[in-house]
Scaffold this active site. Structure first.
Site, PDB file in Angstrom:
ATOM      1  N   HIS A 175       0.837  -1.200   0.000  1.00 29.14           N
ATOM      2  CA  HIS A 175       0.000   0.000   0.000  1.00 29.14           C
ATOM      3  C   HIS A 175       0.869   1.245   0.000  1.00 29.14           C
ATOM      4  CE1 HIS A 175       0.770  -1.183   4.190  1.00 29.14           C
ATOM      5  NE2 HIS A 175       0.825   0.111   4.439  1.00 29.14           N
ATOM      6  N   HIS A 228       0.896   5.233   1.081  1.00 27.50           N
ATOM      7  CA  HIS A 228       0.237   6.276   1.884  1.00 27.50           C
ATOM      8  C   HIS A 228       0.245   7.591   1.093  1.00 27.50           C
ATOM      9  CE1 HIS A 228       0.464   4.165   5.898  1.00 27.50           C
ATOM     10  NE2 HIS A 228       1.416   3.515   5.273  1.00 27.50           N
TER      11      HIS A 228
HETATM   12  P1  5GP Z   1       1.983   0.418   7.341  1.00 24.91           P
HETATM   13  O1  5GP Z   1       2.739   0.747   8.589  1.00 24.91           O
HETATM   14  O2  5GP Z   1       1.829  -1.071   7.121  1.00 24.91           O
HETATM   15  O3  5GP Z   1       2.561   1.137   6.140  1.00 24.91           O
HETATM   16  O4  5GP Z   1       0.563   1.058   7.552  1.00 24.91           O
HETATM   17  C1  5GP Z   1      -0.628   0.360   7.611  1.00 24.91           C
HETATM   18  C2  5GP Z   1      -1.730   1.395   7.716  1.00 24.91           C
HETATM   19  O5  5GP Z   1      -2.963   0.722   7.602  1.00 24.91           O
HETATM   20  C3  5GP Z   1      -1.748   2.132   9.062  1.00 24.91           C
HETATM   21  O6  5GP Z   1      -1.592   3.538   8.815  1.00 24.91           O
HETATM   22  C4  5GP Z   1      -3.105   1.787   9.652  1.00 24.91           C
HETATM   23  O7  5GP Z   1      -3.716   2.866  10.305  1.00 24.91           O
HETATM   24  C5  5GP Z   1      -3.903   1.342   8.437  1.00 24.91           C
HETATM   25  N1  5GP Z   1      -4.921   0.343   8.751  1.00 24.91           N
HETATM   26  C6  5GP Z   1      -4.742  -0.798   9.473  1.00 24.91           C
HETATM   27  N2  5GP Z   1      -5.889  -1.498   9.550  1.00 24.91           N
HETATM   28  C7  5GP Z   1      -6.815  -0.791   8.844  1.00 24.91           C
HETATM   29  C8  5GP Z   1      -8.198  -1.008   8.562  1.00 24.91           C
HETATM   30  O8  5GP Z   1      -8.817  -1.989   8.968  1.00 24.91           O
HETATM   31  N3  5GP Z   1      -8.815  -0.064   7.807  1.00 24.91           N
HETATM   32  C9  5GP Z   1      -8.164   1.040   7.322  1.00 24.91           C
HETATM   33  N4  5GP Z   1      -8.873   1.896   6.580  1.00 24.91           N
HETATM   34  N5  5GP Z   1      -6.867   1.264   7.579  1.00 24.91           N
HETATM   35  C10 5GP Z   1      -6.194   0.375   8.320  1.00 24.91           C
END
Ligand code: 5GP
Ligand code: ZN
Length: 138
Positions: free
Chosen positions: A100, A102
């Site tokens: 993903h 951001h």
């Molecule tokens: P990472 O640290 O893996 O780049 O970020 C994962 C992101 O996914 C985090 O910013 C977290 O808030 C978001 N996230 C985790 N679970 C969910 C969810 O169930 N729904 C949504 N919309 N975002 C999520």
């Protein structure tokens, strides 16, 4: 598809999300714990762990959608700038192991700090490192 992956569940509609864009290959929705209001995530609909697993064409397509989302945040919300960031693998802070990107709206004085480089290269180290990496690309 990965049955236990939270983002695959979002793609399948098994858990709700605040969608902002969708096409046959990608989905964009709001991050549930935003850095700033409007913080969005752009994901491939197919399950890939991180950037290294996502096919090159699909990464290219994801970046097109990132640009669309970024422009829309800029015009629809209080947003004076945008950070585009992708965490790949645990060491880089990845928590959800479905690739993903951001897209984070920013405004002056929002208090969100970026990292700042502090390390220094030793003599000739930069040339050695660039040679190593460029050989790995070739
Ligand atoms: P990472 O640290 O893996 O780049 O970020 C994962 C992101 O996914 C985090 O910013 C977290 O808030 C978001 N996230 C985790 N679970 C969910 C969810 O169930 N729904 C949504 N919309 N975002 C999520
Ligand atoms: Zn997944």
């Amino acid at each position: 598809m990965d049955n236990n992956c939270i983002f695959c569940k979002i793609v399948r509609g098994e858990i709700p999300s605040a969608k902002i864009y969708e096409d046959d290959k990608t989905l964009a929705f709001l991050d549930i714990v935003p850095v700033n209001i409007g913080h969005a995530l752009v994901i491939p609909k197919e399950h890939f762990k991180d950037i290294h697993e996502v096919p090159e064409d699909l990464v290219g397509h994801m970046m097109k959608i990132v640009k669309k989302v970024s422009s829309a945040l800029r015009t629809s919300l209080p947003c004076d700038g945008v950070n585009v960031n992708m965490n790949n693998e645990g060491a880089a802070g990845q928590v959800v192991f479905h690739a993903h990107i951001h897209v984070i709206p920013r405004h002056a004085g929002d208090g969100f700090e970026l990292w700042h480089g502090k390390r220094k290269y030793q003599e000739n180290e930069m040339q050695k490192v660039s040679r190593k990496v460029s050989l790995a690309i070739a």
